[in-house]
Design an enzyme around this catalytic site. Structure first.
Site, short mmCIF file in Angstrom:
data_model
loop_
_atom_site.label_atom_id
_atom_site.label_comp_id
_atom_site.label_asym_id
_atom_site.label_seq_id
_atom_site.Cartn_x
_atom_site.Cartn_y
_atom_site.Cartn_z
N ARG A 197 30.99 52.93 -28.46
CA ARG A 197 31.17 53.20 -27.04
C ARG A 197 32.06 52.12 -26.45
NH1 ARG A 197 24.86 54.64 -25.57
NH2 ARG A 197 24.57 56.18 -27.23
N ARG A 240 8.54 55.76 -46.28
CA ARG A 240 8.48 54.34 -45.99
C ARG A 240 7.42 54.14 -44.92
NH1 ARG A 240 9.69 50.21 -48.72
NH2 ARG A 240 10.61 49.00 -47.01
N ARG A 256 11.99 44.03 -36.33
CA ARG A 256 12.14 43.88 -34.89
C ARG A 256 10.90 43.26 -34.26
NH1 ARG A 256 12.22 50.09 -32.47
NH2 ARG A 256 10.38 50.89 -33.55
N TYR A 290 11.74 63.46 -39.61
CA TYR A 290 11.59 62.50 -38.52
C TYR A 290 12.06 63.20 -37.26
CZ TYR A 290 12.07 58.38 -35.61
OH TYR A 290 11.94 57.47 -34.59
N ASP A 337 12.26 63.24 -32.82
CA ASP A 337 12.07 62.62 -31.52
C ASP A 337 10.97 63.37 -30.76
OD1 ASP A 337 14.01 60.65 -31.85
OD2 ASP A 337 15.61 61.95 -31.11
#
Length: 370
Positions: A177, A250, A281, A349, A351
């Site tokens: 971006r 995982r 994180r 996976y 959202d």
């Protein structure tokens, strides 16, 4: 005599959304969950006013107005904008890759300067026509600096193997971006329910019988006999007693600490991209809801190998597992009184907005086929 129209195995977002739709249509549902709480991985644990995302950070975002309006019936969303940062050798970079990132990396000030630098870096790998692995794919897309500083170590930690042993399709594209905007998502609607996600789960399951701490596999025959149909949202390979093998995942594990200071890192999420740092994180939960408590709660998120007893998070969608899942899926399609849905049953996976949409679509299909 069947007591319920639906036995719904799993009270996560998919199961709870389906249960709500069925309940609104006059169906009698029983929702069970092996955990001692509802909500699946969006469950939040209150720590003196801070909603701790117990199973990792969850930020609701969508371009689907129908889904946004649906979720907003149950909760009020705050104005949280996901703007994670990455730390490499004590230097911070903005994510996603934007002008702030390029300035930190190369000192460039304009989009033209950034594009020229990117073209120069990835030009060295233009000769790679068919990337053989993730490393070659990433270098072709972004060049050395972004790959080595922001991608390589994090990815190898996440998947537990060298990037040269990971398939190229994991990184099909990388978003660049050329604006000074740190908003990670491009979606029109974004936020987090005020106070956390438990209110969303409670709203979805309002008026529906729920049993937590109930393991479907320990009482399978008894529970199945109670309902006309079963919605299963758990691991599809477990449902079939691993007849074709164990699907690979995982996992993650978390170390959560309460600190008697008001602010630890100044941001909700900071990724650590060096391979030598074991966690991927650090999450500081109060920043999800703009908390001003005198204390804070942080979570170190560590990637982990998956084994029975651990939570399955990320499917390993390589050729072997894809073929194995196809066999389970084919068998599932032959079921007359069992339907499957959610990330574990579909080995994917997803959202949160896609999860809600899929659950609503599945009930629509059920209604049409009734």
């Amino acid at each position: 005599m069947k007591t319920y129209d639906y036995l719904i195995v799993g009270s996560g977002l998919f199961g709870a959304t389906f249960a709500h739709a069925a309940h609104q249509a006059g169906k009698k549902c029983l929702v069970i969950d092996r955990r001692t709480h509802t909500g699946g991985n969006i469950y939040c644990q209150d720590t003196d006013g801070i909603a701790v995302h117990r199973y990792g950070a969850h930020i609701f975002h969508t371009d689907n107005r129908e889904v946004w309006d649906f979720a907003s019936r149950f909760v009020e969303f705050n104005r949280f904008t996901n703007a994670p940062m990455a730390c490499h050798k004590d230097k911070l970079y903005n994510l996603p890759f934007n002008m702030n990132t390029f300035y930190a990396l190369w000192g460039v000030h304009t989009p033209d300067e950034a594009r020229r630098k990117l073209d120069e870096q990835r030009g060295k790998y233009a000769h790679i026509d068919q990337p053989a692995n993730l490393e070659e794919q990433a270098l072709k897309l972004c060049g050395d600096d972004i790959y080595n500083i922001l991608i390589k170590g994090y990815t190898e930690k996440q998947w537990g193997r060298p990037a040269t042993q990971l398939p190229a399709f994991i990184i099909r594209r990388l978003p660049f971006r050329f604006v000074f905007d740190n908003n990670y998502f491009n979606d029109a609607y974004q936020g987090i329910p005020r106070g956390g996600y438990n209110a969303l789960t409670a709203g979805l399951l309002d008026g529906i019988e729920v049993r937590t701490g109930c393991n479907f596999f320990e009482h399978r025959e008894e529970l199945t006999a109670l309902a006309r149909r079963v919605l299963f949202t758990g691991c599809i390979d477990e449902f079939y007693d691993y007849a074709y093998g164990h699907l690979e995942y995982r996992s993650l594990h978390f170390e959560t600490k309460r600190l008697e200071i008001p602010n630890f890192q100044g941001n909700a999420v900071i990724n650590y991209t060096e391979r030598e740092i074991p966690y991927t994180r650090v999450i500081e939960h109060k920043h999800f809801d703009f908390g001003n408590q005198p204390h804070t709660v942080i979570t170190y998120e560590y990637p982990d190998t998956y084994a029975p007893g651990k939570e399955p998070y990320y499917p390993v969608n390589d050729a072997r597992n894809t073929a194995m899942y196809a066999r389970y899926q084919a068998r599932a399609k032959q079921e007359k009184d069992v339907i499957f849905g959610g990330r574990l049953a579909c080995y994917t996976y997803a959202d949160m907005d896609d999860t809600i949409a899929a659950a609503l679509d599945l009930f629509r299909q059920e209604s049409e086929n009734a």
